[in-house]
Design an enzyme around this catalytic site. Structure first.
Site, PDB file in Angstrom:
ATOM      1  N   HIS A 162     -11.037  -6.464   4.833  1.00 18.27           N
ATOM      2  CA  HIS A 162      -9.728  -7.526   6.108  1.00 18.27           C
ATOM      3  C   HIS A 162      -9.924  -6.598   6.764  1.00 18.27           C
ATOM      4  O   HIS A 162      -9.222  -6.792   7.911  1.00 18.27           O
ATOM      5  CB  HIS A 162      -7.773  -6.773   5.677  1.00 18.27           C
ATOM      6  CG  HIS A 162      -8.339  -7.474   3.978  1.00 18.27           C
ATOM      7  ND1 HIS A 162      -8.017  -9.195   3.591  1.00 18.27           N
ATOM      8  CD2 HIS A 162      -7.303  -6.791   3.396  1.00 18.27           C
ATOM      9  CE1 HIS A 162      -7.733  -8.668   2.289  1.00 18.27           C
ATOM     10  NE2 HIS A 162      -7.136  -7.877   2.269  1.00 18.27           N
ATOM     11  N   ASP A 183     -11.403  -8.690  -5.508  1.00 18.97           N
ATOM     12  CA  ASP A 183     -10.350  -8.314  -5.502  1.00 18.97           C
ATOM     13  C   ASP A 183      -9.372  -9.430  -5.174  1.00 18.97           C
ATOM     14  O   ASP A 183      -9.677 -10.572  -5.055  1.00 18.97           O
ATOM     15  CB  ASP A 183     -10.600  -7.744  -3.444  1.00 18.97           C
ATOM     16  CG  ASP A 183      -9.206  -7.194  -3.183  1.00 18.97           C
ATOM     17  OD1 ASP A 183      -8.511  -6.333  -3.812  1.00 18.97           O
ATOM     18  OD2 ASP A 183      -7.707  -8.153  -2.998  1.00 18.97           O
TER      19      ASP A 183
HETATM   20 ZN    ZN Z   1      -6.469  -6.771  -2.167  1.00 20.68          ZN
END
Ligand code: ZN
Length: 332
Positions: free
Chosen positions: A142, A180
């Site tokens: 991220h 993920d």
């Molecule tokens: Zn995650």
């Protein structure tokens, strides 16, 4: 050459050939091994007391790996140092300066994650090892160029690894598999118009960070090289394996990767604190086997897998053990 000399000569040649064969076998056996990155530095940073992205995650991984008996079978790799210049293949000067200034305790840890992952890339790309797993934190997928922590991430090690493999080892095509629970928005952004990186992500599009729309498929020359697969809460092993077999495998076979990187987040595992999927350790074993089959078919088995999320401390550790056990043993 008389008969006795001929026999002596032949015996000597056979001996030399058989030693050579043993030497090749030893090199091949070494090449088929799995590397492992872990280091005490990854335990150093705390985002906040009781934060789910805690050092306990890796302490539990270390213990589970020790208890599993896998550790002695792995090649422990040192971290690469002096890697700061590689941050700039993905991150802006402003982002790195801001992380260094605003998170002085975390910058060296996040940089050491990059050092660990690049060391794994070196070992695999130089043919010293077949594949490697990096038990690292903080995660990275991220880490966009906002100058701040994003989703517990600071530097996007997997994206930096892709650029590093391309630049240092002249590998043209990198496949990044991201299982993920969350969409790897920063990885998507880094390669959105790049046909040299195929990014495949399974995630819950409705969860943080709100990106990962399946309609987003890349742009320009990169159109078709970004594959987002939304999965609903309560997704099972069958569901995610179906996505891998039907979406990832055909795209990867067409792409023919020179290397496979895995953003191995285990917050998609059953009973995670932040995720709502029901993937089991057996499911992760199967996803690992699918990735390995592709790597074996196209790139001598080259895989570097990097821990991303995973916030049920015991569950994350168990999934890591099953993933690494498969990396060690599976032969397509
Ligand atoms: Zn995650």
């Amino acid at each position: 050459m008389n008969r006795r000399k001929f026999i002596q000569y032949s015996a000597g040649t056979c001996l030399a050939l058989s030693s050579l064969r043993y030497a090749f076998a030893a090199v091949e056996e070494q090449r088929m091994r799995t590397g492992y990155i872990s280091d005490k530095i990854y335990l150093q940073h705390h985002l906040a007391p009781d934060h789910p992205e805690s050092p306990q995650r890796l302490i539990a991984v270390e213990k589970a790996m020790l208890d599993s008996g896998l550790l002695p079978q792995l090649e422990h790799l040192p971290l690469l140092t002096g890697v700061e210049s590689y941050l700039y293949t993905i991150h802006t000067r402003q982002h790195v300066a801001s992380i260094r200034n605003n998170y002085p305790g975390i910058h060296p840890v996040a940089l050491a994650v990059v050092g660990g992952v690049l060391s794994a890339v070196d070992a695999v790309c130089q043919g010293r090892l077949r594949n490697a797993f990096c038990a690292t934190r903080p995660p990275g997928h991220h880490a966009d160029n906002t100058g701040r922590e994003e989703g517990f991430c600071f530097y996007n090690a997997i994206a930096i690894a892709a650029r590093y493999a391309q630049q240092k080892y002249k590998l043209e095509k990198i496949l990044i598999i991201d299982w993920d629970y969350h969409h790897g928005n920063a990885t998507e952004a880094a390669f959105y118009s790049d046909p040299g990186v195929l990014y495949f992500s399974t995630h819950d599009y409705l969860a943080y960070p709100g990106t990962g729309n399946p309609e987003r498929k890349g742009e320009g020359a990169g159109l078709g090289y970004n594959i987002n697969v939304h999965l609903d809460c309560d997704t099972t092993d069958t569901d995610i394996i179906h996505a891998f077999e039907n979406r990832l495998v055909p795209a990867a076979k067409k792409f023919k990767p020179d290397m496979v990187l895995i953003s191995a987040g285990f917050d998609s595992r059953v009973d995670d604190l932040l995720g709502c999927f029901n993937i089991t350790d057996a499911g992760f074993e199967e996803l690992t086997r699918i990735a390995m089959s592709l790597a074996d078919e196209f790139c001598d088995g080259r895989i570097v897998s990097v821990l991303e999320g995973g916030y049920n401390v015991e569950g994350n550790a168990s999934a890591v053990v099953h993933h690494v056990k498969t990396l060690l043993s599976f032969r397509a």
